[in-house]
Design an enzyme around this catalytic site. Structure first.
Site, PDB file in Angstrom:
ATOM      1  N   LYS A 130     -10.026  -4.300  11.721  1.00 34.71           N
ATOM      2  CA  LYS A 130      -8.802  -4.416  12.283  1.00 34.71           C
ATOM      3  C   LYS A 130      -8.671  -5.583  13.234  1.00 34.71           C
ATOM      4  O   LYS A 130      -7.666  -6.409  13.347  1.00 34.71           O
ATOM      5  CB  LYS A 130      -8.398  -3.339  12.983  1.00 34.71           C
ATOM      6  N   SER A 142      -7.326  10.724  10.230  1.00 36.61           N
ATOM      7  CA  SER A 142      -6.642  11.629  11.447  1.00 36.61           C
ATOM      8  C   SER A 142      -6.133  13.285  11.146  1.00 36.61           C
ATOM      9  O   SER A 142      -6.678  13.780  11.631  1.00 36.61           O
ATOM     10  CB  SER A 142      -5.679  10.923  12.398  1.00 36.61           C
ATOM     11  N   SER A 152      -4.430  -1.234   4.284  1.00 39.32           N
ATOM     12  CA  SER A 152      -5.516  -1.615   5.004  1.00 39.32           C
ATOM     13  C   SER A 152      -6.652  -0.681   4.583  1.00 39.32           C
ATOM     14  O   SER A 152      -6.232   0.660   4.717  1.00 39.32           O
ATOM     15  CB  SER A 152      -5.552  -1.997   6.500  1.00 39.32           C
ATOM     16  N   PRO A 180      -1.276   1.096  16.003  1.00 37.69           N
ATOM     17  CA  PRO A 180      -1.258   2.648  16.423  1.00 37.69           C
ATOM     18  C   PRO A 180      -2.697   3.397  16.642  1.00 37.69           C
ATOM     19  O   PRO A 180      -3.554   2.630  16.890  1.00 37.69           O
ATOM     20  CB  PRO A 180      -0.847   3.462  14.950  1.00 37.69           C
ATOM     21  N   PHE A 189      -9.063  10.818  22.145  1.00 36.46           N
ATOM     22  CA  PHE A 189      -8.453   9.740  21.366  1.00 36.46           C
ATOM     23  C   PHE A 189      -6.894   9.916  21.554  1.00 36.46           C
ATOM     24  O   PHE A 189      -6.444  11.077  22.028  1.00 36.46           O
ATOM     25  CB  PHE A 189      -8.648   9.916  19.961  1.00 36.46           C
ATOM     26  N   SER A 233      -4.163  -1.718  14.850  1.00 38.35           N
ATOM     27  CA  SER A 233      -4.638  -0.501  15.063  1.00 38.35           C
ATOM     28  C   SER A 233      -5.028  -0.640  16.717  1.00 38.35           C
ATOM     29  O   SER A 233      -5.399  -1.665  17.132  1.00 38.35           O
ATOM     30  CB  SER A 233      -5.821  -0.211  14.094  1.00 38.35           C
ATOM     31  N   GLY A 271       0.859  -1.085   0.013  1.00 37.86           N
ATOM     32  CA  GLY A 271       0.041  -0.221  -0.050  1.00 37.86           C
ATOM     33  C   GLY A 271       0.660   1.338  -0.092  1.00 37.86           C
ATOM     34  O   GLY A 271       0.805   2.267   0.709  1.00 37.86           O
ATOM     35  N   LEU A 293      -5.141  -6.236  -2.476  1.00 35.29           N
ATOM     36  CA  LEU A 293      -5.713  -7.111  -1.351  1.00 35.29           C
ATOM     37  C   LEU A 293      -6.569  -8.055  -1.609  1.00 35.29           C
ATOM     38  O   LEU A 293      -6.972  -9.167  -0.881  1.00 35.29           O
ATOM     39  CB  LEU A 293      -6.003  -6.261  -0.191  1.00 35.29           C
TER      40      LEU A 293
END
Length: 344
Positions: A162, A202, A86, A187, A222, A127, A10, A65
């Site tokens: 995820k 984000s 992803s 992350p 978050f 994630s 990716g 994918l």
């Protein structure tokens, strides 16, 4: 200088392009996958914006994918694979399987190809969404021992995708992986500098704040982390023997509210931040709006729920030292402004 060949899946993605940049700087040869080779110029432009060295050491393979085609060619000769690709759409999909199936089947497709090509280790980008959802509110920080409960009410399609993809990856390694090793990076919200217009959801939050598209801030919280530190953690997990079979949360520090992000932008971005809001939206308005606005429906269950996350494991095992939340948020705004991606 290492002559090892590394695959990054990716390559046009926000985290992936930073991984490629750091691998090139570290002396590795890099191969990356894109869904269409028409995206190669875009990726090369981003690396040029980043000032990446040795851009001639990067090669491209077309692979998706959702299909087997291209993955044998992608992994052949590679010592390590960073499986970063992803889907993460800015809004909820029409059906959760639109996210779950490509995430899970894509991870398995990459792992099978890597095993068959005698790749040494795959580092999977998972994630915090695979860790911190479907639980009762807690004051203790989340760590790598926890898994999201996908059967809990209100779990988003992204969190399910995820979680199920990462679980499938660990099950594959246990039962079918052979000598293939796996490490996982989890992350939280990824901020930091963007090299082009293809960036994370984000960063879209920062852009919307700067553009005035978010006039008041819902009371949501978050975790944050700089994309440069996420890439650095991938490289550490790739080569450190102690990372084999381990998950690592990538988080800079304490969780932020959306109003915290707004305040950081106000302090550091000067006139560019003149549209950034300074007030919080009452919870009842969000809950009422969630009855007929899909984006508000996704936010409502998390109102006031500040999830703290521990980065102790990555620091202790891999010597990882992340930038501060303030640095990550500010770098997001500065890069968007420098690329002309903020309204003037």
């Amino acid at each position: 200088m290492s002559q090892d060949l590394i695959l990054v899946t990716g390559g046009s993605g926000f985290v992936a392009i930073h991984c490629i940049d750091q691998l090139l700087r570290a002396g590795y040869d890099v191969r990356t996958t894109v869904r269409s080779l028409t995206r190669e110029p875009e990726v090369r432009d981003m690396l040029e914006n980043a000032g990446s060295p040795r851009r001639d050491a990067l090669r491209f393979v077309e692979a998706d994918l959702t299909h087997d085609k291209g993955w044998v060619e992608a992994v052949i000769g590679c010592r390590f694979v960073l499986h970063v690709a992803s889907p993460f759409p800015p809004s909820a999909p029409n059906h959760e399987d639109d996210l779950i199936i490509p995430a899970r089947e894509g991870a398995l497709r990459v792992l099978r190809a890597a095993r068959d090509a005698s790749v040494e280790r795959v580092v999977l980008t998972s994630s915090f969404a695979a860790i911190g959802y479907g639980h009762m509110p807690q004051t203790a920080p989340f760590d790598e021992t926890t898994w999201t409960n996908v059967d809990a009410p209100g779990i988003s399609a992204y969190a399910k995708s995820k979680t199920l993809a990462e679980r499938a990856a660990w099950d594959f390694i246990k039962h079918e992986g052979g000598n293939l090793e796996l490490s996982v990076v989890n992350p939280v919200g990824v901020f930091g500098p963007t090299f082009g217009p293809d960036y994370s959801t984000s960063i879209l939050i920062v852009q919307r704040l700067l553009d005035g598209a978010i006039p008041v801030c819902p009371r949501i919280g978050f975790g944050a982390v700089d994309v440069r530190d996420v890439a650095d953690l991938h490289l550490r997990a790739m080569t450190n023997q102690a990372a084999r079979g381990e998950r690592f949360l990538a988080v800079a520090g304490k969780s932020l509210s959306l109003l915290d992000v707004a305040r950081i932008l106000k302090i550091h971005m000067g006139p560019v931040a003149r549209r950034v809001p300074t007030r919080e939206l009452p919870d009842w308005i969000v809950r009422f709006s969630s009855l007929f606005i899909p984006d508000m429906k996704a936010i409502a269950p998390e109102l006031g729920n500040r999830k703290n996350v521990s980065n102790e494991k990555a620091k202790r095992i891999l010597g990882w030292i992340p930038r501060t939340n303030e640095e990550a948020i500010t770098a997001s705004g500065e890069s968007l402004a420098s690329l002309g991606l903020v309204k003037t």
